[in-house]
Design an enzyme around this catalytic site. Structure first.
Site, PDB file in Angstrom:
ATOM      1  N   THR A  71       0.836  -1.204   0.000  1.00  0.00           N
ATOM      2  CA  THR A  71       0.000   0.000   0.000  1.00  0.00           C
ATOM      3  C   THR A  71       0.868   1.250   0.000  1.00  0.00           C
ATOM      4  O   THR A  71       0.612   2.204  -0.752  1.00  0.00           O
ATOM      5  CB  THR A  71      -0.942   0.006   1.208  1.00  0.00           C
ATOM      6  OG1 THR A  71      -1.855  -1.100   1.099  1.00  0.00           O
ATOM      7  CG2 THR A  71      -1.751   1.299   1.275  1.00  0.00           C
ATOM      8  N   GLN A 156       0.611 -10.657  -5.715  1.00  0.00           N
ATOM      9  CA  GLN A 156       0.157 -12.048  -5.729  1.00  0.00           C
ATOM     10  C   GLN A 156       1.014 -12.939  -6.625  1.00  0.00           C
ATOM     11  O   GLN A 156       0.925 -14.174  -6.543  1.00  0.00           O
ATOM     12  CB  GLN A 156      -1.306 -12.122  -6.198  1.00  0.00           C
ATOM     13  CG  GLN A 156      -2.292 -11.426  -5.299  1.00  0.00           C
ATOM     14  CD  GLN A 156      -2.455 -12.099  -3.950  1.00  0.00           C
ATOM     15  OE1 GLN A 156      -2.046 -13.241  -3.741  1.00  0.00           O
ATOM     16  NE2 GLN A 156      -3.052 -11.389  -2.998  1.00  0.00           N
ATOM     17  N   HIS A 178       4.393 -10.510   3.092  1.00  0.00           N
ATOM     18  CA  HIS A 178       3.560 -11.537   3.735  1.00  0.00           C
ATOM     19  C   HIS A 178       2.752 -12.358   2.743  1.00  0.00           C
ATOM     20  O   HIS A 178       2.130 -13.356   3.125  1.00  0.00           O
ATOM     21  CB  HIS A 178       2.636 -10.919   4.792  1.00  0.00           C
ATOM     22  CG  HIS A 178       1.495 -10.119   4.256  1.00  0.00           C
ATOM     23  ND1 HIS A 178       0.203 -10.580   4.255  1.00  0.00           N
ATOM     24  CD2 HIS A 178       1.445  -8.879   3.722  1.00  0.00           C
ATOM     25  CE1 HIS A 178      -0.600  -9.656   3.752  1.00  0.00           C
ATOM     26  NE2 HIS A 178       0.121  -8.614   3.420  1.00  0.00           N
ATOM     27  N   THR A 214      13.752   5.163   9.737  1.00  0.00           N
ATOM     28  CA  THR A 214      14.644   4.045  10.020  1.00  0.00           C
ATOM     29  C   THR A 214      14.093   2.755   9.418  1.00  0.00           C
ATOM     30  O   THR A 214      12.920   2.418   9.604  1.00  0.00           O
ATOM     31  CB  THR A 214      14.822   3.872  11.540  1.00  0.00           C
ATOM     32  OG1 THR A 214      15.363   5.080  12.083  1.00  0.00           O
ATOM     33  CG2 THR A 214      15.744   2.711  11.856  1.00  0.00           C
ATOM     34  N   CYS A 303      -8.042  -6.706   2.380  1.00  0.00           N
ATOM     35  CA  CYS A 303      -7.422  -5.421   2.745  1.00  0.00           C
ATOM     36  C   CYS A 303      -8.434  -4.291   2.825  1.00  0.00           C
ATOM     37  O   CYS A 303      -8.143  -3.143   2.484  1.00  0.00           O
ATOM     38  CB  CYS A 303      -6.328  -5.088   1.742  1.00  0.00           C
ATOM     39  SG  CYS A 303      -5.011  -6.319   1.704  1.00  0.00           S
TER      40      CYS A 303
END
Length: 360
Positions: A71, A156, A178, A214, A303
Site C-alpha cells: 500500500t 500475488q 507476507h 529508520t 485489505c
C-alpha cells in the site's frame, strides 16, 4: 477439529527461513544510519537483503526501495505528479483508492478480467495488477503502454509464477512480503534506475532519498529470506502441484454443484486461486459457514478493514450484483494437501445443499 487454511492470497504462512532470519536480525542492535560498527552491521543486513531480492526477482538495474508494504509502495508511485494515471477496473484497493486523488482514467476489462489495448503517452502512468487477488487472472506483463511508465502490482505473483523483471519493459513494481511467506508490515517498490521519483515520506533521506525513516531491519531480513525460499520452491515445481490440487478442488465442486461458476477458468490464472460464484448464496454467508466448519476462505480481498461486500472486481468483469455478492475465494498454499481440498469440496457442497433446502 483441525482447521484448514485456504486463504493464502490474504496472507501466507510465515516461512521457517524468514522466521530464522528475523530472529537473527533481532540481535543486531545498530541503526542502519549510524556510522559505527553496530550501525554498519545493521546496514549490512539491509543491503544484503536488497541484493538477495534483486537476485530472486531478476531485478538487476532496479533501485529497491523498502516500504511498510505494498500500500505504501503504491502511494509512493502514485503520488509522483503524473499528468494522467490509467488504472484497470480490477486494481486492488491500494491502487484504486487513488482514483479520487489523481487525474485518473479507468481501463475497462473484458469478461475474462484482462485489459485490452492501452492508449497512453510519456509522462503518464499505467497501473495494472499482474495477478488479480480475487480471481487469480493474470495480465500481460509486456502490455504495450505507448511509452508511458507502468506501475505493476506483483503482490500475488511473486513465488507463484516465474518472473525476471530485467527481461520486461521498464516499470515500477510493488511487492509485499507476507504474500510469499515473509512477515507482515514490510514490502518494497522497485524503481528502474534513473527514474525520477520524489519521496512520499521525507525526513532523514533513507532509501536513496525516496523513503525516509529508520528501516525495518528485522522485517526486511525476513522478506529477503522468504523470497529466496519461495523462488527455490517455485523452481522445484511446488506451484505445479498446487495447481493440480486447485483443479481437483474445482472438479469436485463442479460434480456436486454444476451451477457453480469458476471465474477466470478459461483465462491464465494463478495456480493456487479459485473464485467460486454461486448465485443466491451470499459470499459472506459462505465464509461464515465454512469458518464454523473449520475452513478459512474469504469473500474477496482481505485489505478492506474486514468489510464484506459485493465484489467490485466481478462487477467490472460484467457479473451482475447477485453474482458479485455470491463469490468466495479459495487460495491454496505450499502446505495444502489433496485431502484438505477434497474435504473442503465435500463440506462446501453439503452446506450448499442445506442452504438450497432452507431456501426452498
Amino acid at each position: 477439529m483441525t482447521r484448514v487454511y485456504l486463504d493464502h492470497n490474504a496472507t501466507a504462512s510465515l516461512r521457517d527461513e524468514a522466521r530464522a532470519a528475523m530472529v537473527a536480525a533481532m540481535d543486531v542492535v545498530g541503526n542502519p544510519s549510524s556510522v559505527h560498527a553496530e550501525g554498519r552491521a545493521a546496514k549490512g543486513l539491509v543491503e544484503a537483503a536488497r541484493a538477495d531480492l534483486a537476485e530472486a526477482l531478476g531485478a538487476q538495474g532496479f533501485d529497491i526501495v523498502f516500504t511498510s508494504g505494498a500500500t505504501e509502495a503504491a502511494a509512493l508511485a502514485l503520488s509522483a505528479g503524473w499528468s494522467r494515471v490509467l488504472g484497470s477496473a480490477v486494481e486492488h484497493d491500494a491502487v484504486a483508492a487513488w482514483a479520487d486523488r489523481v487525474a485518473w482514467e479507468t481501463l475497462p476489462v473484458g469478461r475474462d478480467g484482462r485489459v485490452g489495448a492501452v492508449a497512453a503517452a510519456p509522462g503518464e502512468l499505467v497501473a495494472v495488477q499482474a495477478a488479480n487477488s480475487e480471481t487469480g487472472v493474470l495480465q500481460a506483463l509486456e502490455l504495450d503502454t505507448g511509452g508511458a511508465l507502468r506501475l505493476v502490482d506483483l503482490v500475488q505473483l511473486v513465488g507463484r509464477v516465474p518472473v525476471a523483471l530485467s527481461w520486461l519493459p521498464p516499470a515500477l513494481y510493488m511487492i509485499s512480503a507476507h504474500k510469499f511467506g515473509g512477515p507482515k508490515g514490510v514490502g518494497a517498490l522497485l524503481v528502474p534506475q534513473g527514474t525520477d521519483l520524489p519521496a512520499l515520506l521525507v525526513g532523514g533521506g533513507q532509501e536513496m532519498g525516496r523513503r525516509s525513516g529508520t528501516e525495518n531491519v528485522v522485517g526486511i531480513a525476513g522478506m529477503a529470506a522468504a523470497a529466496r525460499a519461495a523462488m527455490a520452491e517455485l523452481a522445484g515445481g511446488a506451484q505445479e502441484r498446487i495447481g493440480q490440487f486447485r483443479n481437483i478442488l474445482e472438479s469436485a465442486i463442479a460434480a456436486g454443484a454444476p451451477e457453480t461458476i469458476f471465474v477466470g477458468k478459461d483465462s491464465d490464472r494463478l495456480p493456487n486461486t479459485s473464485c467460486l460464484v454461486t448465485p443466491g448464496w451470499k459470499g459472506e454467508t459462505q465464509v461464515m459457514a465454512m469458518d464454523l466448519a473449520g475452513f478459512a476462505v474469504s469473500a474477496g480481498s482481505a485489505c478492506s478493514s474486514g468489510k464484506v461486500r459485493a465484489s467490485r472486481v466481478l462487477g467490472a468483469m460484467g457479473y451482475d450484483d447477485e453474482a458479485a455478492a455470491s463469490a468466495i475465494r479459495v487460495s491454496l498454499g505450499p502446505e495444502t494437501t489433496e485431502d484438505e481440498v477434497l474435504r473442503f469440496a465435500e463440506t462446501w457442497t453439503a452446506k450448499l445443499k442445506r442452504h438450497r433446502a432452507r431456501a426452498a
